[in-house]
Motif scaffolding. Structure first.
Motif, PDB file in Angstrom:
ATOM      1  N   THR A  55      61.822 -31.550 -47.478  1.00 36.05           N
ATOM      2  CA  THR A  55      60.707 -30.773 -46.938  1.00 36.05           C
ATOM      3  C   THR A  55      59.477 -30.899 -47.827  1.00 36.05           C
ATOM      4  O   THR A  55      58.359 -31.140 -47.347  1.00 36.05           O
ATOM      5  CB  THR A  55      61.092 -29.281 -46.811  1.00 36.05           C
ATOM      6  N   ALA A  56      59.670 -30.759 -49.138  1.00 34.59           N
ATOM      7  CA  ALA A  56      58.552 -30.815 -50.072  1.00 34.59           C
ATOM      8  C   ALA A  56      57.851 -32.174 -50.019  1.00 34.59           C
ATOM      9  O   ALA A  56      56.617 -32.252 -49.898  1.00 34.59           O
ATOM     10  CB  ALA A  56      59.051 -30.534 -51.494  1.00 34.59           C
ATOM     11  N   PHE A  57      58.624 -33.245 -50.087  1.00 37.27           N
ATOM     12  CA  PHE A  57      58.025 -34.582 -50.076  1.00 37.27           C
ATOM     13  C   PHE A  57      57.336 -34.875 -48.747  1.00 37.27           C
ATOM     14  O   PHE A  57      56.227 -35.419 -48.715  1.00 37.27           O
ATOM     15  CB  PHE A  57      59.090 -35.649 -50.359  1.00 37.27           C
ATOM     16  N   PHE A  58      57.993 -34.506 -47.643  1.00 36.83           N
ATOM     17  CA  PHE A  58      57.436 -34.846 -46.328  1.00 36.83           C
ATOM     18  C   PHE A  58      56.142 -34.074 -46.060  1.00 36.83           C
ATOM     19  O   PHE A  58      55.148 -34.650 -45.613  1.00 36.83           O
ATOM     20  CB  PHE A  58      58.461 -34.556 -45.233  1.00 36.83           C
ATOM     21  N   VAL A  59      56.143 -32.790 -46.344  1.00 37.76           N
ATOM     22  CA  VAL A  59      54.961 -31.956 -46.072  1.00 37.76           C
ATOM     23  C   VAL A  59      53.804 -32.350 -46.987  1.00 37.76           C
ATOM     24  O   VAL A  59      52.658 -32.470 -46.534  1.00 37.76           O
ATOM     25  CB  VAL A  59      55.316 -30.463 -46.230  1.00 37.76           C
ATOM     26  N   ILE A  60      54.083 -32.562 -48.273  1.00 41.25           N
ATOM     27  CA  ILE A  60      53.028 -33.006 -49.189  1.00 41.25           C
ATOM     28  C   ILE A  60      52.478 -34.364 -48.748  1.00 41.25           C
ATOM     29  O   ILE A  60      51.267 -34.611 -48.803  1.00 41.25           O
ATOM     30  CB  ILE A  60      53.560 -33.075 -50.634  1.00 41.25           C
ATOM     31  N   GLY A  61      53.364 -35.241 -48.285  1.00 37.77           N
ATOM     32  CA  GLY A  61      52.926 -36.541 -47.789  1.00 37.77           C
ATOM     33  C   GLY A  61      52.000 -36.420 -46.595  1.00 37.77           C
ATOM     34  O   GLY A  61      50.992 -37.137 -46.500  1.00 37.77           O
ATOM     35  N   MET A  62      52.329 -35.523 -45.676  1.00 42.33           N
ATOM     36  CA  MET A  62      51.479 -35.311 -44.505  1.00 42.33           C
ATOM     37  C   MET A  62      50.098 -34.791 -44.907  1.00 42.33           C
ATOM     38  O   MET A  62      49.065 -35.290 -44.443  1.00 42.33           O
ATOM     39  CB  MET A  62      52.142 -34.320 -43.553  1.00 42.33           C
ATOM     40  N   ILE A  63      50.073 -33.783 -45.769  1.00 44.54           N
ATOM     41  CA  ILE A  63      48.789 -33.216 -46.197  1.00 44.54           C
ATOM     42  C   ILE A  63      47.975 -34.261 -46.953  1.00 44.54           C
ATOM     43  O   ILE A  63      46.767 -34.421 -46.718  1.00 44.54           O
ATOM     44  CB  ILE A  63      49.024 -31.973 -47.082  1.00 44.54           C
TER      45      ILE A  63
ATOM     46  N   SER B 226      54.087 -36.910 -29.644  1.00 47.96           N
ATOM     47  CA  SER B 226      53.072 -37.916 -29.299  1.00 47.96           C
ATOM     48  C   SER B 226      51.923 -37.323 -28.493  1.00 47.96           C
ATOM     49  O   SER B 226      50.750 -37.499 -28.857  1.00 47.96           O
ATOM     50  CB  SER B 226      53.710 -39.094 -28.551  1.00 47.96           C
ATOM     51  N   PRO B 227      52.193 -36.599 -27.389  1.00 47.61           N
ATOM     52  CA  PRO B 227      51.068 -36.001 -26.655  1.00 47.61           C
ATOM     53  C   PRO B 227      50.347 -34.930 -27.459  1.00 47.61           C
ATOM     54  O   PRO B 227      49.128 -34.762 -27.328  1.00 47.61           O
ATOM     55  CB  PRO B 227      51.732 -35.408 -25.402  1.00 47.61           C
ATOM     56  N   ILE B 228      51.078 -34.213 -28.300  1.00 46.41           N
ATOM     57  CA  ILE B 228      50.441 -33.194 -29.152  1.00 46.41           C
ATOM     58  C   ILE B 228      49.496 -33.862 -30.142  1.00 46.41           C
ATOM     59  O   ILE B 228      48.363 -33.397 -30.367  1.00 46.41           O
ATOM     60  CB  ILE B 228      51.514 -32.367 -29.891  1.00 46.41           C
TER      61      ILE B 228
ATOM     62  N   VAL C   9      40.573 -31.531 -32.466  1.00 41.91           N
ATOM     63  CA  VAL C   9      40.291 -31.025 -33.813  1.00 41.91           C
ATOM     64  C   VAL C   9      39.990 -32.133 -34.814  1.00 41.91           C
ATOM     65  O   VAL C   9      39.417 -31.871 -35.872  1.00 41.91           O
ATOM     66  CB  VAL C   9      41.454 -30.153 -34.349  1.00 41.91           C
ATOM     67  N   GLY C  10      40.386 -33.365 -34.528  1.00 44.20           N
ATOM     68  CA  GLY C  10      40.114 -34.465 -35.436  1.00 44.20           C
ATOM     69  C   GLY C  10      41.382 -35.071 -36.006  1.00 44.20           C
ATOM     70  O   GLY C  10      42.446 -34.454 -36.015  1.00 44.20           O
ATOM     71  N   LEU C  11      41.252 -36.297 -36.516  1.00 46.83           N
ATOM     72  CA  LEU C  11      42.420 -37.048 -36.965  1.00 46.83           C
ATOM     73  C   LEU C  11      43.009 -36.485 -38.259  1.00 46.83           C
ATOM     74  O   LEU C  11      44.201 -36.186 -38.324  1.00 46.83           O
ATOM     75  CB  LEU C  11      42.037 -38.515 -37.162  1.00 46.83           C
TER      76      LEU C  11
ATOM     77  N   ILE D 297      47.449 -29.785 -39.935  1.00 49.04           N
ATOM     78  CA  ILE D 297      48.025 -28.791 -39.022  1.00 49.04           C
ATOM     79  C   ILE D 297      49.512 -29.047 -38.813  1.00 49.04           C
ATOM     80  O   ILE D 297      50.344 -28.133 -38.895  1.00 49.04           O
ATOM     81  CB  ILE D 297      47.270 -28.809 -37.674  1.00 49.04           C
ATOM     82  N   LEU D 298      49.865 -30.308 -38.550  1.00 48.84           N
ATOM     83  CA  LEU D 298      51.277 -30.633 -38.311  1.00 48.84           C
ATOM     84  C   LEU D 298      52.117 -30.452 -39.569  1.00 48.84           C
ATOM     85  O   LEU D 298      53.302 -30.124 -39.477  1.00 48.84           O
ATOM     86  CB  LEU D 298      51.402 -32.061 -37.793  1.00 48.84           C
ATOM     87  N   ALA D 299      51.509 -30.624 -40.743  1.00 51.77           N
ATOM     88  CA  ALA D 299      52.244 -30.376 -41.985  1.00 51.77           C
ATOM     89  C   ALA D 299      52.728 -28.929 -42.034  1.00 51.77           C
ATOM     90  O   ALA D 299      53.866 -28.652 -42.444  1.00 51.77           O
ATOM     91  CB  ALA D 299      51.365 -30.681 -43.197  1.00 51.77           C
ATOM     92  N   GLY D 300      51.880 -27.995 -41.586  1.00 49.40           N
ATOM     93  CA  GLY D 300      52.280 -26.592 -41.536  1.00 49.40           C
ATOM     94  C   GLY D 300      53.403 -26.347 -40.532  1.00 49.40           C
ATOM     95  O   GLY D 300      54.350 -25.599 -40.816  1.00 49.40           O
ATOM     96  N   VAL D 301      53.298 -26.995 -39.375  1.00 53.11           N
ATOM     97  CA  VAL D 301      54.334 -26.846 -38.347  1.00 53.11           C
ATOM     98  C   VAL D 301      55.673 -27.376 -38.864  1.00 53.11           C
ATOM     99  O   VAL D 301      56.719 -26.730 -38.728  1.00 53.11           O
ATOM    100  CB  VAL D 301      53.927 -27.599 -37.062  1.00 53.11           C
TER     101      VAL D 301
END
Length: 405
Positions: A77-85, A149-151, A159-161, A167-171
């Protein structure tokens, strides 16, 4: 409440339903390239690096997952979320190197740990139906692309790329932390220390392992060559003005259906393997089905309704076989090498995924962008890969059992 659905199936879907969004890559790769001022082939390396580090981290940290799946789920979780942000911030700063680091390396490590974490747990809870269990474990990878994908396309528009990634990192943080809280091995299962230190060289020298690794690698390489280019192929068909053109909404819908077939193949092929005398047979079925479809696509008349129908159907079935190749792997390995060190053995096999991450989408990108050839040539190339994979499954992988500790 102690049951396999709450302690194994739901956490698996939450984890894989988050990290599986890596397969929505083709939805935003062009937008990333446009926003940071880079070429698509340059940006493609971020996906390749992510899959590379997925395989490397899975191989290196299999022992860690064996010891404590709650800690491994939290680390993922930590690596994936930090990677997304970090990816979002890197896009905002127009940093290609930042994207390589955060999307490729950091997020890739989260992918590898997260991919392994629920697999053995599900085989323990679903001990009589290991194929069904692993099918559930990795179905989230397919479902993630279908759902998100549609989201992702909507978030890019509204909202922008780079904001989409944050946003998805939080989800995903909420989803994966919920999985951390729920996941647990059966109370009656107690991990036994290995009698001998795990010897990876004994595995590498095993003919069955070599054969399984190679056919797994070829299936992923061929699948990625198509999956990573789906949006571009459909867009190209539209731009050539064929008898049937696709709107942006239609392309998003087709890609979501692709993802459904990916998830269905993960559950269906693995569950079917529970009923076979030798699980390896399911791989031969996957390779034959995939080979037939890519040959039909290669020889289909161009710029016609028939071509478009065949290509879309091929997308669906390639996705199903690609997903099935992943879900049938852990029970096949358990049959050949036992359950004791299965996370380590599975992790080592996933180095094939790492290698394929460097060759799959890069193969398609090189043929189309590097050589200036059509996507038709890509289908011809992967037909050869499926042929070799079938021959390996048929003549190299034998129904012999070797316990490796």
């Amino acid at each position: 409440m102690e049951n396999k659905w709450l302690r194994a199936a739901l956490p698996a879907l939450l984890i894989h339903g988050s990290i599986g969004t890596v397969y929505a890559w083709s939805v935003f790769k062009q937008a990333v390239a446009d926003q940071i001022g880079a070429s698509v082939p340059e940006v493609e390396w971020a996906f390749s690096i992510a899959i590379l580090f997925l395989g490397l981290s899975a191989a290196a940290l299999g022992h860690f997952v064996e010891r404590n799946i709650k800690k491994s789920a939290l680390l993922s979780t930590a690596f994936f979320v930090i990677g997304m942000i970090g990816t979002g911030i890197s896009i905002q700063q127009k940093s290609l190197i930042g994207i390589y680091i955060f999307y490729g390396v950091v997020m890739g490590i989260g992918l590898g740990i997260g991919y392994l974490t629920p697999v053995k747990n599900l085989m323990l809870w679903f001990s009589d139906n290991k194929g069904l269990g692993t099918g559930l474990a990795v179905a989230g990878f397919g479902l993630a692309k279908m759902v998100f994908s549609p989201i992702m396309m909507a978030l890019q528009t509204h909202v922008g790329l780079w904001q989409m990634f944050v946003i998805l990192a939080g989800v995903f943080a909420v989803m994966m932390l919920t999985a951390v809280a729920l996941i647990r091995k059966p109370l009656e299962w107690h991990e036994q220390p290995l009698v001998h230190r795990f010897n990876p060289m004994a595995l590498v020298k095993n003919t069955n392992f070599i054969g399984i690794w190679l056919m797994f690698y070829l299936n992923i390489t061929a699948g990625l060559a198509i999956i990573s280019q789906e949006k571009d192929i459909l867009t190209g068909l539209t731009q050539t003005g064929g008898t049937m053109a696709f709107s942006v909404t239609a392309i998003a819908t087709i890609m979501s259906i692709d993802a459904f077939f990916n998830a269905a193949g993960r559950i269906g092929f693995a569950t079917f393997s529970d009923r076979l005398k030798d699980r390896n047979t399911v791989y031969q079925l996957i390779f034959l089905m995939s080979l037939i479809m890519v040959l039909l696509t290669y020889f289909a008349p161009q710029t016609s309704t028939v071509e478009i129908i065949v290509i879309v159907t091929t997308f669906f079935l390639i996705n199903a076989g690609y997903g099935g190749g992943f879900s049938a792997l852990p029970p096949l390995l358990a049959d050949r090498f036992g359950m004791k060190a299965i996370s380590k053995i599975h992790g080592m096999t996933l180095t094939a995924w790492a290698a394929a991450g460097l060759s799959g989408n890069q193969l398609a990108s090189f043929i189309v962008h590097g050589l200036g050839m059509s996507y038709q040539v890509v289908f011809g190339a992967i037909a050869m890969l499926y042929t070799v994979a079938f021959l390996i499954s048929r003549f190299v992988v034998k129904a012999t059992r070797t316990i490796i500790e």
